[in-house]
Design an enzyme around this catalytic site. Structure first.
Site, PDB file in Angstrom:
ATOM      1  N   SER A 145      36.738  29.819  18.882  1.00 39.60           N
ATOM      2  CA  SER A 145      37.668  28.970  18.137  1.00 39.60           C
ATOM      3  C   SER A 145      37.105  27.552  18.005  1.00 39.60           C
ATOM      4  CB  SER A 145      39.042  28.996  18.819  1.00 39.60           C
ATOM      5  OG  SER A 145      40.037  28.451  17.986  1.00 39.60           O
ATOM      6  N   ASP A 223      44.187  38.154  13.767  1.00 37.63           N
ATOM      7  CA  ASP A 223      44.203  36.796  14.322  1.00 37.63           C
ATOM      8  C   ASP A 223      45.239  35.970  13.572  1.00 37.63           C
ATOM      9  OD1 ASP A 223      43.568  34.044  14.883  1.00 37.63           O
ATOM     10  OD2 ASP A 223      41.551  34.650  15.457  1.00 37.63           O
ATOM     11  N   HIS A 256      43.482  36.538  18.514  1.00 37.36           N
ATOM     12  CA  HIS A 256      42.716  35.330  18.855  1.00 37.36           C
ATOM     13  C   HIS A 256      42.519  35.166  20.367  1.00 37.36           C
ATOM     14  CE1 HIS A 256      41.049  31.562  17.280  1.00 37.36           C
ATOM     15  NE2 HIS A 256      41.637  30.893  18.257  1.00 37.36           N
TER      16      HIS A 256
END
Length: 278
Positions: A145, A223, A256
Site C-alpha cells: 500500500s 480490495d 487489502h
C-alpha cells in the site's frame, strides 16, 4: 543501538532495535530477521516498507516471511513507517502524520523537521544495517500500500541500488488519489509540480530504459481501495509505454489485508532471490 527484542525463529533470529536517527531527529525502531548463516558469505537484504497505520512489527508478526527467508538466506529489514514521538508533528487522521510518512522528504512546516523518510531509507538505515550486521551490499525492496508506493519510488529514484522491486496493492499514482493528495499537499505544499518527484507513474515516464529493474506487483480484486486509491492499471500503462519489465498479477477474491500478503509473500521472496543471489 539498543536491542528491544530477540526471538529464535527458523534457526535464525528475529530482532527489534532502537537507534537515534540524525536524519529524522528522533529515536527510531526497526525489525530485522537474520537467517541462519550458511558460510562466510554475507547474505543480501530485502527491505520491507509497511503501509498506513503500521509500524515495523506488522510484517514481522503477520506475513509469515521468515521461513522462506531462512531457507533462501535473505535478511529482512522492516523500518517504521514514520518518525515518532511527542515532539514529532502528527496529523488529523490515520492517513497523515505518525504512521503515515509516505516515504518522502517533507518540505513544509511543521513536517520538514522530522519527516525525511526518503533520506532515512536511502542513506541512514542502510548504512546502519551495513555497519552493525554481517550483510552484503546487494539489496532489494518491497512493500504494501503506502509502503508499496515507497518501494517503487525508492527503486525508481535510485538506479542501480536495488536488484529488484515488488509491491502488494501499492499506491501508484498518489498525485491523483485522495490519500496522496492529502499527504502531498501537507508535506510538500500546493505546488503540484513538486509532487511529481514522489509519484511512481510520473517517475516511470521520466525513467531511462537502462535503469529498469524486474518488478512484481500483486493486487487483490476484492480490495476495498482498488478503484479510488490504488489504480494499478495506470501504472501498467506507464510500464507498457516504457517497456518496463513489470508483472502485474490480479489475484481473485483477495482484499487489502495481511491475509493477502501472507498468501503470496513466498512468491515475492523467491522472485527477489533470483536477482539477489546471482
Amino acid at each position: 543501538m539498543e536491542m528491544l527484542e530477540e526471538h529464535r525463529c527458523f534457526q535464525g533470529w528475529q530482532q527489534r532495535w532502537r537507534h537515534d536517527s540524525s536524519t529524522l531527529n528522533c529515536p527510531m525502531t526497526f525489525s530485522i530477521f537474520l537467517p541462519p548463516p550458511r558460510d562466510h558469505t554475507p547474505p543480501p537484504v530485502l527491505y520491507w516498507l509497511s503501509g498506513l497505520t503500521c509500524n515495523d512489527e506488522n510484517f514481522t508478526t503477520k506475513a509469515g516471511a521468515q521461513r522462506v527467508a531462512a531457507e533462501l538466506g535473505i535478511v529482512l529489514v522492516m523500518p517504521d513507517t514514520s518518525p515518532r514521538g511527542e515532539k514529532v508533528a502528527n496529523g488529523d487522521g490515520y492517513d497523515l502524520g505518525q504512521s503515515a510518512g509516505f516515504y518522502l522528504n517533507a518540505t513544509q512546516p511543521p513536517w520538514a523537521t522530522h519527516y525525511r523518510m526518503y533520506d532515512y531509507l536511502r542513506d541512514e538505515l542502510p548504512a546502519l544495517v551495513q555497519s552493525q550486521f554481517n550483510v552484503s551490499d546487494r539489496c532489494a525492496i518491497s512493500g504494501h500500500s503506502m509502503g508499496g508506493h515507497g518501494a517503487l519510488i525508492m527503486a525508481l529514484k535510485n538506479p542501480g541500488k536495488y536488484t529488484s522491486v515488488s509491491a502488494f496493492a501499492p499506491i501508484v499514482n498518489p498525485c491523483s488519489v485522495p490519500w496522496g493528495i492529502k499527504a502531498f499537499s501537507r508535506y510538500l505544499g500546493e505546488d503540484k509540480n513538486a509532487w511529481l518527484e514522489w509519484d511512481r507513474c510520473a517517475l516511470m515516464y521520466a525513467s531511462n530504459a537502462q535503469d529498469a529493474i524486474p518488478t512484481l506487483i500483486d493486487q487483490g480484486d476484492n480490495d476495498q481501495f482498488l478503484a479510488d486509491q490504488l489504480q494499478p492499471a495506470v501504472l501498467a500503462e506507464a510500464a507498457r509505454q516504457k517497456a518496463w519489465p513489470m508483472t502485474l498479477r490480479i489475484q481473485p477474491g483477495y482484499d487489502h489485508s495481511y491475509y493477502f500478503i501472507a498468501s503470496f509473500i513466498e512468491d515475492h521472496l523467491r522472485f527477489h532471490a533470483q536477482y539477489l543471489l546471482k
